[in-house]
Scaffold this active site. Structure first.
Site, PDB file in Angstrom:
ATOM      1  NE  ARG A  94      -4.181   1.656   1.043  1.00  0.00           N
ATOM      2  CZ  ARG A  94      -5.206   1.934   0.236  1.00  0.00           C
ATOM      3  NH1 ARG A  94      -5.212   1.536  -1.020  1.00  0.00           N
ATOM      4  NH2 ARG A  94      -6.250   2.573   0.706  1.00  0.00           N
ATOM      5  CB  THR A 369      -9.520  -0.996  -7.274  1.00  0.00           C
ATOM      6  OG1 THR A 369      -9.404   0.158  -6.447  1.00  0.00           O
ATOM      7  CG2 THR A 369      -8.807  -2.152  -6.615  1.00  0.00           C
ATOM      8  CG  ASN A 389      -8.529   6.177  -4.119  1.00  0.00           C
ATOM      9  OD1 ASN A 389      -9.350   5.293  -3.911  1.00  0.00           O
ATOM     10  ND2 ASN A 389      -8.600   7.352  -3.543  1.00  0.00           N
ATOM     11  CG  ASP A 411      -8.749   4.997  -0.082  1.00  0.00           C
ATOM     12  OD1 ASP A 411      -9.864   5.468  -0.364  1.00  0.00           O
ATOM     13  OD2 ASP A 411      -8.268   4.004  -0.661  1.00  0.00           O
ATOM     14  CB  SER A 440      -7.078  -0.565   1.482  1.00  0.00           C
ATOM     15  OG  SER A 440      -7.536  -1.193   0.312  1.00  0.00           O
ATOM     16  CB  SER A 441     -12.448  -1.546   0.725  1.00  0.00           C
ATOM     17  OG  SER A 441     -12.943  -0.525   1.532  1.00  0.00           O
ATOM     18  N   GLY A 461     -13.822  -1.793  -6.647  1.00  0.00           N
ATOM     19  CA  GLY A 461     -15.139  -1.266  -6.262  1.00  0.00           C
ATOM     20  C   GLY A 461     -15.156  -0.488  -4.962  1.00  0.00           C
TER      21      GLY A 461
HETATM   22  N1  GLY Z   1      -8.667   2.819  -3.006  1.00  0.00           N
HETATM   23  C1  GLY Z   1      -9.607   1.811  -2.799  1.00  0.00           C
HETATM   24  C2  GLY Z   1      -9.235   0.910  -1.676  1.00  0.00           C
HETATM   25  O1  GLY Z   1      -8.079   0.835  -1.311  1.00  0.00           O
HETATM   26  O2  GLY Z   1     -10.078   0.270  -1.125  1.00  0.00           O
END
Ligand code: GLY
Length: 557
Positions: A94, A369, A389, A411, A440-441, A461
């Site tokens: 990341r 993403t 992102n 984020d 993050s997701s 997403g």
């Molecule tokens: N930028 C989307 C995520 O990291 O979830």
């Protein structure tokens, strides 16, 4: 017809695959991604004797060339790797906040957010992690030479490839909305004119940057002329990333999150992604209920899943952040007992108000993403999700390098209790600090059954990534679907706040919607949810499926 016969021959009449001709079967290796050229690059590496990690690294570099909306070397991501002996590793590459970043850097003197500053400016970028991460993955587990795995991407950038209609349209739309960054205009236009479908797109600058990485490894990106170009452009545009930030960047091996769902082992990404924790938390909540007998798409099942999602996303805002800066209670959040406790006020007849679980406001959602899945002949599995992102990140191309920069700083929780572009709320756990990673997701996920590979999945997403992955798993495990059905069927999403069920086109029947409304839910239809490029392994046969919501291809052999 031929494919149907082949599938029938491979797995037999009783398999779910008898009725699912659209998954690509393979006996040896397989890559599924949102770019046919990138999947092919990965499979070519497998055929040359590379393992799934070599193929994943080749695919990721190729995606930076062929899918610039989200494939990248100017962003970051997460990877899960499972070796044939059963050991699972997760790598966090990341982006990090630059050293000069500060908590209120996107706020004006009144404490209000300066519109667009965290999205489409030099200041929007975190220090990129993709190159370090891919080289780290390759260095630890790859078997081919570094140059061999980067070469397909260099060839695609240097020689070019024909643009699809979707890509040409996407470039032209992006340029209409982007700030006037000259190197961005140069890269994404045909000598100043809009691209058309079929035009050959060459990226000589990007090829030169990738050659530097191929020859010098991380030095080729984090030191030398590439790093100097990034730092110089940041200086000239009031950005924050310095040569020292680049030199200091390191990806981190983290403990993967492990869960157990109805006898299946689920492995996913831990903090600084919220993906694995929320996925396991939601699966734990669902396990106590007979989801199968509720029936796919029933109001009963949607209500149950939404209530699990609501509770988990509320926990995300409070508890999740970079574990190097914030004590995330991972063991608690992923325990079966906590799931039971969290669902103790679940009411099958009525929606729980999110305002009883927490408080906040809404915002719009973006969808970029990209995720790809890889398996090789020995069963080595790789699940990798990567991002800038927003689509095309900050839209800033660093002159002379072809590198498109991320806008991952958005984020972070840039102002407490104010939603980001995904509508996600953040609190102290995810506030900005120098060198911290933004929450993050992303949810790259591996599932095994009785010690054997079962599923590789993940999705883009934003906030909807985690519920997309959840639905793929539930569709396979609870409903016994083929991977084609499990991935292609419409999806829905709830994230605590806004207190709304979003559903994909044709996702819920009118009577299901009416039943959910009668329980007190608000519902809204929205555009596509996710792009879950997945591989399902049945009796040793690999079935790759490219999510039909976006371009790309599963390629196997
Ligand atoms: N930028 C989307 C995520 O990291 O979830």
């Amino acid at each position: 017809m031929y494919l149907k016969l082949l599938i029938f021959f491979l797995v037999g009449q009783t398999s779910v695959y008898a009725a699912s001709p659209s998954a690509v079967p393979a006996r040896h290796g397989l890559v599924t991604s949102t770019s046919a050229l990138a999947s092919q690059a990965g499979v070519d590496i497998l055929r040359q004797g590379g393992n799934a990690v070599d193929a994943a690294v080749a695919t990721a570099f190729a995606l930076a060339v062929t899918y610039p909306a989200a494939g990248n070397i100017g962003g970051g991501g997460f990877a899960l790797v499972r070796l044939p002996d059963g050991r699972v590793f997760s790598l966090d590459h990341r982006e990090t906040a630059p050293g000069s970043a500060s908590r209120d850097m996107y706020l004006d003197t009144e404490g209000e957010i300066i519109k667009g500053l965290s999205l489409k400016t030099h200041k929007a970028s975190g220090t990129p992690g993709s190159v370090d991460g891919l080289l780290e993955l390759h260095g630890r587990f790859g078997v081919l030479d570094r140059k061999a795995v980067i070469q397909p991407a260099i060839d695609l950038a240097q020689g070019g490839f024909p643009l699809s209609w979707q890509m040409a349209e996407s470039f032209n739309r992006m340029l209409r909305l982007a700030p006037d960054f000259p190197a961005t205009r140069k890269k994404f236009s045909n000598a100043g004119e809009p691209f058309q479908a079929g035009d050959i797109w060459k990226q000589a600058d990007l090829a030169r940057t990738m050659r530097a990485v191929s020859e010098q490894g991380r030095q080729g990106f984090y030191n030398g002329w590439v790093a100097a170009a990034i730092a110089a452009e940041m200086r000239s545009g009031d950005g924050n990333i310095t040569a020292s930030d680049l030199q200091q960047y390191r990806s981190v091996w983290r403990s993967p999150i492990k869960g157990e769902y109805r006898g299946y082992q689920v492995w996913s990404m831990g903090p600084p992604s919220s993906g694995g924790v929320l996925l396991v938390q939601m699966l734990n909540m669902l396990e106590a209920y007979d989801v199968k007998s509720m029936g796919w798409g029933s109001a009963e099942q949607v209500h149950l899943m939404v209530e699990a999602e609501r509770r988990s996303y509320a926990d995300r805002a409070r508890h999740l952040g970079d574990p190097d800066f914030w004590d995330v209670p991972v063991a608690l959040l992923t325990s079966k007992q906590y799931a039971r406790q969290r669902m103790s006020n679940f009411d099958a007849s009525q929606a729980t108000s999110s305002h009883l679980v927490g408080a906040g406001e809404s915002n719009h959602e973006s969808e970029q993403t990209t995720h790809f899945s890889v398996i090789d002949k020995d069963g080595l599995m790789v699940s990798l999700t990567t991002t800038l992102n927003s689509g095309y990140g900050s839209r800033l191309v660093i002159p002379g390098t072809g590198i498109l920069m991320n806008n991952e700083m958005d984020d972070f929780s840039i102002k407490p209790n104010t939603p980001n572009q995904f509508g996600l709320l953040g609190m102290e756990a995810n506030e900005i600090s120098p060198h911290k990673r933004m929450l993050s997701s992303m949810t790259p996920t591996l599932v095994t059954h009785q010690g054997k590979p079962f599923l590789i999945t993940g999705s883009p997403g934003g906030s909807t990534i985690i519920t997309t992955v959840l639905q793929v798993i539930v569709n396979l495990v609870d409903h016994g679907m083929s991977i084609a059905d499990a991935v292609a069927l419409p999806r829905f999403h709830h994230q605590w706040l806004p207190d709304v069920i979003y559903y994909g086109r044709y996702g819920l029947s009118p009577d299901t919607i009416a039943k959910l409304r009668s329980k007190g839910h608000e519902l809204k239809q929205r555009s596509v949810l996710g792009d879950a490029n997945s591989i399902h392994i049945v009796d040793g046969v690999r079935y790759g499926f490219k999510d039909p919501r976006h371009e790309g291809q599963a390629v196997g052999y």
